[in-house]
Design an enzyme around this catalytic site. Sequence first.
Site, PDB file in Angstrom:
ATOM      1  N   HIS A  71     -13.123   2.964   0.078  1.00 57.41           N
ATOM      2  CA  HIS A  71     -13.142   1.882   1.071  1.00 57.41           C
ATOM      3  C   HIS A  71     -13.827   0.624   0.524  1.00 57.41           C
ATOM      4  O   HIS A  71     -14.332  -0.207   1.283  1.00 57.41           O
ATOM      5  CB  HIS A  71     -13.919   2.272   2.355  1.00 57.41           C
ATOM      6  CG  HIS A  71     -13.352   3.396   3.142  1.00 57.41           C
ATOM      7  ND1 HIS A  71     -14.130   4.428   3.639  1.00 57.41           N
ATOM      8  CD2 HIS A  71     -12.093   3.661   3.535  1.00 57.41           C
ATOM      9  CE1 HIS A  71     -13.368   5.266   4.298  1.00 57.41           C
ATOM     10  NE2 HIS A  71     -12.116   4.839   4.250  1.00 57.41           N
ATOM     11  N   ARG A 106      -2.583  -2.053  -3.435  1.00 58.27           N
ATOM     12  CA  ARG A 106      -3.790  -1.257  -3.208  1.00 58.27           C
ATOM     13  C   ARG A 106      -3.711   0.004  -4.075  1.00 58.27           C
ATOM     14  O   ARG A 106      -2.721   0.736  -4.035  1.00 58.27           O
ATOM     15  CB  ARG A 106      -3.871  -0.847  -1.752  1.00 58.27           C
ATOM     16  CG  ARG A 106      -5.083   0.012  -1.507  1.00 58.27           C
ATOM     17  CD  ARG A 106      -5.074   0.629  -0.148  1.00 58.27           C
ATOM     18  NE  ARG A 106      -6.254   1.470  -0.022  1.00 58.27           N
ATOM     19  CZ  ARG A 106      -6.341   2.521   0.765  1.00 58.27           C
ATOM     20  NH1 ARG A 106      -5.329   2.851   1.530  1.00 58.27           N
ATOM     21  NH2 ARG A 106      -7.437   3.227   0.810  1.00 58.27           N
ATOM     22  N   ASN A 142       0.871  -1.183   0.000  1.00 62.52           N
ATOM     23  CA  ASN A 142       0.000   0.000   0.000  1.00 62.52           C
ATOM     24  C   ASN A 142       0.909   1.234   0.000  1.00 62.52           C
ATOM     25  O   ASN A 142       1.492   1.585   1.021  1.00 62.52           O
ATOM     26  CB  ASN A 142      -0.876  -0.046   1.261  1.00 62.52           C
ATOM     27  CG  ASN A 142      -1.839   1.127   1.338  1.00 62.52           C
ATOM     28  OD1 ASN A 142      -1.812   2.024   0.490  1.00 62.52           O
ATOM     29  ND2 ASN A 142      -2.676   1.130   2.357  1.00 62.52           N
ATOM     30  N   GLU A 163      -8.545  -5.176   5.243  1.00 61.34           N
ATOM     31  CA  GLU A 163      -8.369  -4.823   3.832  1.00 61.34           C
ATOM     32  C   GLU A 163      -7.180  -5.567   3.213  1.00 61.34           C
ATOM     33  O   GLU A 163      -7.235  -5.972   2.058  1.00 61.34           O
ATOM     34  CB  GLU A 163      -8.203  -3.308   3.699  1.00 61.34           C
ATOM     35  CG  GLU A 163      -9.540  -2.594   3.924  1.00 61.34           C
ATOM     36  CD  GLU A 163      -9.415  -1.116   4.204  1.00 61.34           C
ATOM     37  OE1 GLU A 163      -9.005  -0.754   5.326  1.00 61.34           O
ATOM     38  OE2 GLU A 163      -9.713  -0.312   3.321  1.00 61.34           O
ATOM     39  N   ARG A 188     -12.633  15.512   8.171  1.00 56.85           N
ATOM     40  CA  ARG A 188     -13.383  15.908   6.966  1.00 56.85           C
ATOM     41  C   ARG A 188     -14.836  16.226   7.307  1.00 56.85           C
ATOM     42  O   ARG A 188     -15.443  15.525   8.113  1.00 56.85           O
ATOM     43  CB  ARG A 188     -13.345  14.789   5.921  1.00 56.85           C
ATOM     44  CG  ARG A 188     -11.995  14.597   5.309  1.00 56.85           C
ATOM     45  CD  ARG A 188     -11.968  13.407   4.363  1.00 56.85           C
ATOM     46  NE  ARG A 188     -10.840  12.545   4.668  1.00 56.85           N
ATOM     47  CZ  ARG A 188     -10.745  11.274   4.315  1.00 56.85           C
ATOM     48  NH1 ARG A 188     -11.705  10.700   3.632  1.00 56.85           N
ATOM     49  NH2 ARG A 188      -9.686  10.573   4.650  1.00 56.85           N
TER      50      ARG A 188
END
Length: 397
Positions: free
Chosen positions: A180, A91, A7, A384, A241
């Site tokens: 996601h 990823r 990743n 993940e 956010r």
Amino acid sequence: MKVLVINCGSSSLKYQLIDTDNDTVLAKGLCERIGIDGSNFEYKTDDGKKISRLTEMKDHKDAVSVVISALTDADTGVVRSLDEVDAVGHRVVHGGEHFKKAVVVDDEVIKAIEDVSDLAPLHNPGAITGIRACRDLMPSLPHVAVFDTAFHQTMEQEAYLYAIPYEYYEKYKIRRYGFHGTSHEYVSDRTAKILGRDKTQLKTIVCHLGNGASISAVKNGKCVDTSMGLTPLEGLIMGTRSGDIDPAVITYIMEKENLTGKEVIDILNKKSGVLGMTGISSDFRDILKAVNEGNERAKMTLKAYSLRVAKYIGAYAAAMNGVDAISFTAGIGENNSVVRKMICEHLTFLGTRIDDEKNESGSDERIISKEGPGPVILVVPTNEELSIAMQTVELVK
Ligand code: ADP
């Protein structure tokens, strides 16, 4: 099979070597500050010891070399040579409309990832650099790209189009993509397995509540709607956010504070969410502490956060014309029983009731609702990396 999961960010590289025969992590680590002074390599040895050392890494190729050396180290490594590794899974954040599932990487795939990089300028370039470095240093291994957006590509136009002039979709591909996806897919699949149900006959809402947070409606195994949009800024209130706001707020702040549009978007990405609302922290552990100390703004923020999640659950139950299961995952979803309870208090109209004892009993995979009418509520830890490894195996075996 042994799969190396990579990743890459613009200056970081996280990795795990996973044995998919028994779902175990053989090694994991992180390269930070790649190409910056003071680059650092951190990894866990197989006896669980964490080792951190300053290691010069001027680019991602250096970082991949450092990872390979650690994996094959005669004393602390976990394989004798790269011959024992079967594939590499990468990823990639944005696959645009081009990638609807994971793919084996070739030159054309790299070009197509570059072509959609405009949509994720902070994320995709790092992934491409990482894929190139890994292909250079491990040319005999198959490389697979797994996209955060791919699972959401099953959405219909009515779910992914914004109500703006259609030409912007045609010209610039402005639409909802969702992120996601690897987590939403993994957790919805696990949910069906835990319930002993066929996923093609199940309506599940997955609440991925981490620093970044998104929610998805998964009907019969396919995503039909999700809360993140063109970028990961839309939807739920997150650590830093804002999630959904009236777009006119942006120009209003620009005028009042004499800022550019880019500067306001930066504020919405990095200084908003629960950090902006509380003025305390983006971390829910700090916010819970403040609530316990009587901080009123922290209390209000948790209420606002929970209300937003509950409103999306209501909307997605309507979008699927029903809901059988609601699964909580990621840092907050897995660990924060207070937030889960606050969200579920809005959902009693569905008939469902949270079981306080089960809700508060740790972070493992389990059902946390009482038996009875309404959807089953679950905690399902996401993974993940394992999902990327499994998708890689599917493509190369
Ligand atoms: P990301 O992967 O998006 O960076 P995470 O999924 O790690 O984020 O989630 C981070 C959030 O999870 C933080 O707000 C943190 O407070 C919360 N969290 C993580 N671990 C725990 C824990 N053991 N107890 C309570 N909250 C936790």
